[in-house]
Design an enzyme around this catalytic site. Structure first.
Site, PDB file in Angstrom:
ATOM      1  N   ASP A  73       0.813  -1.223   0.000  1.00 10.25           N
ATOM      2  CA  ASP A  73       0.000   0.000   0.000  1.00 10.25           C
ATOM      3  C   ASP A  73       0.840   1.265   0.000  1.00 10.25           C
ATOM      4  O   ASP A  73       0.442   2.289  -0.543  1.00 10.25           O
ATOM      5  CB  ASP A  73      -0.924   0.032   1.228  1.00 10.25           C
ATOM      6  CG  ASP A  73      -2.223  -0.675   0.956  1.00 10.25           C
ATOM      7  OD1 ASP A  73      -2.629  -1.505   1.757  1.00 10.25           O
ATOM      8  OD2 ASP A  73      -2.810  -0.380  -0.115  1.00 10.25           O
ATOM      9  N   GLU A 112      -6.856   0.935   1.090  1.00 11.04           N
ATOM     10  CA  GLU A 112      -6.368   2.237   1.553  1.00 11.04           C
ATOM     11  C   GLU A 112      -6.487   3.232   0.407  1.00 11.04           C
ATOM     12  O   GLU A 112      -5.736   3.170  -0.554  1.00 11.04           O
ATOM     13  CB  GLU A 112      -4.905   2.132   1.991  1.00 11.04           C
ATOM     14  CG  GLU A 112      -4.728   1.454   3.326  1.00 11.04           C
ATOM     15  CD  GLU A 112      -3.279   1.472   3.778  1.00 11.04           C
ATOM     16  OE1 GLU A 112      -2.921   0.614   4.597  1.00 11.04           O
ATOM     17  OE2 GLU A 112      -2.519   2.319   3.293  1.00 11.04           O
ATOM     18  N   ASP A 114      -6.007   6.828  -1.014  1.00 11.10           N
ATOM     19  CA  ASP A 114      -5.134   7.956  -0.681  1.00 11.10           C
ATOM     20  C   ASP A 114      -5.768   9.299  -1.043  1.00 11.10           C
ATOM     21  O   ASP A 114      -5.680  10.249  -0.295  1.00 11.10           O
ATOM     22  CB  ASP A 114      -3.791   7.815  -1.412  1.00 11.10           C
ATOM     23  CG  ASP A 114      -3.097   6.530  -1.007  1.00 11.10           C
ATOM     24  OD1 ASP A 114      -2.772   5.730  -1.891  1.00 11.10           O
ATOM     25  OD2 ASP A 114      -2.930   6.331   0.205  1.00 11.10           O
ATOM     26  N   HIS A 158     -14.812   8.788 -17.656  1.00 15.94           N
ATOM     27  CA  HIS A 158     -15.414   9.195 -18.921  1.00 15.94           C
ATOM     28  C   HIS A 158     -14.414  10.038 -19.673  1.00 15.94           C
ATOM     29  O   HIS A 158     -13.794  10.940 -19.107  1.00 15.94           O
ATOM     30  CB  HIS A 158     -16.679  10.025 -18.672  1.00 15.94           C
ATOM     31  CG  HIS A 158     -17.825   9.220 -18.154  1.00 15.94           C
ATOM     32  ND1 HIS A 158     -18.541   8.339 -18.936  1.00 15.94           N
ATOM     33  CD2 HIS A 158     -18.352   9.136 -16.908  1.00 15.94           C
ATOM     34  CE1 HIS A 158     -19.476   7.760 -18.204  1.00 15.94           C
ATOM     35  NE2 HIS A 158     -19.390   8.217 -16.974  1.00 15.94           N
ATOM     36  N   CYS A 200     -13.883   5.878 -22.935  1.00 19.42           N
ATOM     37  CA  CYS A 200     -14.249   5.984 -24.338  1.00 19.42           C
ATOM     38  C   CYS A 200     -13.118   6.702 -25.062  1.00 19.42           C
ATOM     39  O   CYS A 200     -12.547   7.644 -24.530  1.00 19.42           O
ATOM     40  CB  CYS A 200     -15.527   6.820 -24.494  1.00 19.42           C
ATOM     41  SG  CYS A 200     -16.885   6.221 -23.493  1.00 19.42           S
ATOM     42  N   SER A 226     -15.991   2.787 -25.040  1.00 21.99           N
ATOM     43  CA  SER A 226     -15.778   1.582 -24.232  1.00 21.99           C
ATOM     44  C   SER A 226     -17.080   1.266 -23.538  1.00 21.99           C
ATOM     45  O   SER A 226     -17.709   2.132 -22.933  1.00 21.99           O
ATOM     46  CB  SER A 226     -14.699   1.845 -23.175  1.00 21.99           C
ATOM     47  OG  SER A 226     -13.482   2.088 -23.789  1.00 21.99           O
ATOM     48  N   SER A 228     -19.705  -0.921 -20.996  1.00 18.59           N
ATOM     49  CA  SER A 228     -19.716  -1.553 -19.675  1.00 18.59           C
ATOM     50  C   SER A 228     -20.175  -2.996 -19.825  1.00 18.59           C
ATOM     51  O   SER A 228     -20.746  -3.403 -20.829  1.00 18.59           O
ATOM     52  CB  SER A 228     -20.653  -0.787 -18.748  1.00 18.59           C
ATOM     53  OG  SER A 228     -21.936  -0.752 -19.327  1.00 18.59           O
TER      54      SER A 228
END
Lengths: 385, 435
Positions: A73, A112, A114, A158, A200, A226, A228
């Site tokens: 991490d 975690e 950030d 997006h 996309c 692109s 889903s």
């Protein structure tokens, strides 16, 4: 510790001219095919709002894979623009699923994050990449890479032709991204960099790269969207994007000792599965992609080689010279006076009050006296003197 | 008359002291009707602080006082309240003495004219009696000291009080007949703000009258005295300006003080006429309109002095009133000065035509100033037009007041020479109109 061993082996391989055998340098060379010593990952989800659940799930699934393959991490900068797990529209709180029917919870209990929520901005992203953060930024929010770091950068959200939208309010352009990578190269902040983008028209984002040692993958070409993957009817939103779904499936088969290379990664999600055409760019990369292991970027592989042979570690060093054989009495070292305390506690100088010049006072009162005596007669003069 | 005057002064000082100690002092010193950028005490403190730091107080647009007043305030900055009260006291006493002397002159002239039987017989009721003339100076001092305008101005520690003191001393010296002192105080008043230069004409006429020099442009004695007086005035002005140069060693007080007064760069709302126009003015026309507005102050001097050449003190009153109305940054302190003269003309009361309306207008506008300011700035439900309307109406009221007194004065003079009951040629009753 593994770094010290690697350094020692390197010094052995490079500095020692007396060889114990010809195969050892060759083995060393093979050993150091990739001369990176540490791995970093910057995983960014740029979309907020509940219906962009899938972008958070994308990022979390890559996070999960990268962590499973060994990057700790402390070497991952995870930026999520919204909180889906604790979103009040989430019917299954504290979970983020990547497969329908709740097969895989990528959120877990050791995530975690950030940069969260509104901290995920273009400015913060670029600052993380270039390292130009204010001194008060904690280490967990910094990309503390060096010139032997391999960095994985994953972006999802997006996007459009040449830009990626952050938080529904700002954009990062492909030119900015390319310049940020160039800054990283100039500051020697990476050894090699793998850039994956799932938006996309994602291929437009790597069109402008010009720095060396960059390899890029995108989920769709310019002009393509692109798509889903699958909605979950219980949660009510699409859970993953196609490209990352199949990337996750691919990565689930990778383990730390796996020898799978980049050419396999390029084959992830063909058009039949992804509907869009994934693209990649390797012209800026020095090595042949076929020789680049997946774990060079996705994992943090410790380079350990066990050898049964003894190695002479005496390195010819510089002898300590002494004048006349006796040690100096060195002058006691002290810090230079950094803080001129005497000046600081010195009192502020008392403000000098302004006084009118003497000539002025003289002239003024002379005039006043003249006028007085002119009007009231000179006879008063004798009463003064 | 010393005892009542002392009592009056004590009462006035008490009122001011009470107000100084109350919380109203802060409030009043911020009001734009009472302080202007030219005479705000806050700016004086700021300027003197700059001076202590070694910076010229005229740098930046904060301080617009003359160097001689810097010298004065340098000593009294910690005692500002006492100095303001003393200034008011000086003004009141000076006006008291001036009006006393003037009334004596008026009475004497009236007595000679009556003895010479120069008045028509039906004008006897227009004569001023010693009884009313006796109390006029006290009334003048009272009008000045107890006027709410003066009290507000003093509590705000505005430097208008000191300017008023200088003008009052000038009036005193002129009426007493001392040409040198009159010229010096006129020079001081002009040095403080440019407008009192128009008081040169009434002072000159009064002094000529006093010396029995006829005001005739062809006579040599007239020009001789005029040149003497002008020389004294200009000389003292030059000396004062030169002395101011030596205080700070630079000429940058001239654009800061006189440039500021003449070119009106600061458009903070006040009770004057300049700010609203110049807030809307296009830059192209600004110079033209500044000239137009500033000429308005100086323009009335010559015609008025021609008309009133036999009555210079009334001319002085009118000129002070015109300065207070048309100057670039008027405050209520300036108004208080000319209003203090009104008791001197109380015998004109029967001829004043609009006095009721004018006084209502002035009272109402004075009350509405803070109301509309609050509505504009704080409540946001009014805008600058409201405040400017009240300003305009207030100034119109003042102009009506002054012109009403002018009409009344001229009418009385006409009656004194032509009889009280005027008849037209065919015998029917006539009345006088001011055209």
């Amino acid at each position: 510790m593994p770094n010290i061993i690697a350094v020692v082996c390197a010094s052995y391989g490079l500095a020692q001219s007396v060889c114990d055998g010809e195969d050892l340098p060759a083995r060393a060379e093979r050993f150091f095919r990739s001369d990176h010593t540490n791995n970093w990952a910057v995983l960014v989800c740029t979309s907020r709002f509940w219906f962009n659940y899938r972008h958070v799930a994308n990022t979390l699934s890559v996070y999960r894979s990268v962590k499973r393959l060994g990057i700790p991490d402390s070497h991952i900068v995870l930026m999520l623009a919204d909180d889906m797990a604790c979103n009040h529209r989430n019917p299954k709180p504290a979970t983020v699923f990547s497969h329908k029917n709740m097969e895989l919870n990528v959120y877990g209990d050791d995530v975690e994050v950030d940069y969260r929520g509104y901290e995920v901005t273009v400015e913060n992203f670029l600052r993380v990449l270039t390292g130009r953060l204010p001194p008060s930024t904690p280490r967990s929010k910094r990309l503390l890479s060096d010139d032997h770091s391999n960095i994985l950068i994953y972006l999802t959200g997006h996007g459009g032709n040449g830009f990626l939208k952050f938080q529904d309010s700002e954009e990062i352009s492909n030119v900015e991204l390319a310049d940020a990578f160039e800054q990283m190269w100039q500051k020697r902040r990476y050894n090699e960099l793998l850039f994956i983008i799932d938006t996309c028209q994602g291929a437009s984002m790597y069109e402008r790269f010009y720095s060396p040692n960059l390899m890029a993958l995108a989920s769709s070409q310019v002009g393509e969207d692109s798509l889903s993957h699958q909605p979950d009817l219980a949660i009510g939103v699409h859970l993953m994007d196609r490209y990352t779904f199949y990337l996750l499936e691919f990565l689930e088969d990778i383990h730390p000792a796996s020898q799978a290379n980049m050419n396999d990664l390029f084959k992830v999600c063909p058009k039949s599965q992804c509907v869009s055409t994934p693209g990649h760019r390797t012209d800026l990369f020095q090595r042949d992609p076929g020789s680049v292991l997946i774990t060079d970027f996705f994992g943090s592989v410790r380079k350990v080689e066990i050898t049964m042979e003894t190695i002479n570690l005496t390195v010819p060093g510089i002898p300590l010279e002494r004048f006349g054989g006796e040690p100096h009495t060195e002058t006691a070292l002290a810090y230079v006076d950094q803080l001129p305390v005497a000046q600081i506690i010195h009192q502020k100088p008392k403000q000098k009050d302004w006084h009118p010049p003497d000539g002025f006072i003289l002239g003024l009162w002379t005039l006043i006296l003249l006028v007085f005596f002119r009007t009231y007669g000179i006879k008063h003069l004798k009463h003064i003197f | 008359m010393a005892a009542p005057l002392t009592l009056l002064v004590i009462v006035a000082v008490t009122i001011r002291a009470v107000l100084f100690r109350s919380s109203l002092a802060e409030l009043i010193s911020e009001r734009v009707e009472v302080v202007s950028p030219l005479n705000s005490w806050k700016r004086v403190v700021e300027g003197l602080a700059l001076l202590d730091l070694g910076v010229s107080p005229y740098s930046g647009d904060v301080f617009h006082e003359t160097p001689l007043t810097i010298y004065l305030y340098h000593f009294v900055i910690d005692y500002a309240e006492i100095v303001c009260m003393i200034a008011d006291g000086i003004t009141a006493v000076a006006l008291y003495l001036a009006v006393q002397v003037y009334n004596k002159n008026v009475f004497r002239k009236q007595k000679y004219a009556l003895e010479a039987d120069r008045y028509p017989h039906d004008c006897l009721e227009l004569m001023q009696t010693p009884k009313e003339l006796f109390y006029v100076p006290l009334k003048v001092a009272m009008f000045y000291l107890l006027s709410p305008f003066t009290i507000l101005s003093c509590v705000a520690k505005s430097t208008c009080g000191i300017n008023n003191a200088i003008v009052a001393l000038f009036v005193l010296c002129t009426i007493k007949g001392s040409a040198l002192l009159s010229a010096i105080f006129l020079a001081l008043a002009t040095y403080q703000s440019i407008y009192p230069i128009t008081l040169f004409a009434p002072a000159l006429i009064y002094l000529l009258q006093r010396l029995y020099i006829p005001v005739n442009l062809r006579r040599q004695s007239f020009w001789l005295f005029t040149l003497q007086y002008a020389f004294m005035f200009v000389g003292s002005l030059v000396v004062i300006v030169g002395l101011s140069f030596f205080l700070l060693g630079s000429w940058d007080y001239i654009p800061s003080v006189y440039g500021f007064i003449l070119s009106v760069p600061d458009l903070t709302p006040n009770i004057g006429l300049f700010w609203y126009f110049f807030a809307e003015m296009f830059e192209h026309f600004r110079l033209f309109f500044i000239c137009v507005f500033q000429i308005n102050v100086f323009f009335y001097t010559i015609p008025l002095s021609i008309k009133l050449k036999d009555h210079p003190v009334f001319l002085m009153f009118m000129q002070i009133a015109i300065i207070s109305i048309f100057k670039s940054y008027p405050t209520v302190g300036d108004i208080a000065l000319y209003m203090a003269f009104l008791p001197v003309w109380s015998h004109l009361y029967r001829f004043l035509r609009n006095i009721f309306m004018v006084s209502c207008v002035l009272l109402a506008c004075s009350a509405l100033f803070p109301v509309l300011w609050h509505l504009w700035i704080y409540a946001g439900s009014a805008n600058s037009n409201f405040y400017y309307a009240i300003t305009l109406l207030f100034n119109v009221g003042q102009v009506l007041l002054v012109s009403d007194y002018f009409y009344a004065y001229l009418r009385r003079e006409h009656h004194l020479s032509h009889g009280l009951y005027l008849k037209k040629k065919d015998g029917s009753e006539a009345t006088l109109v001011l055209k």
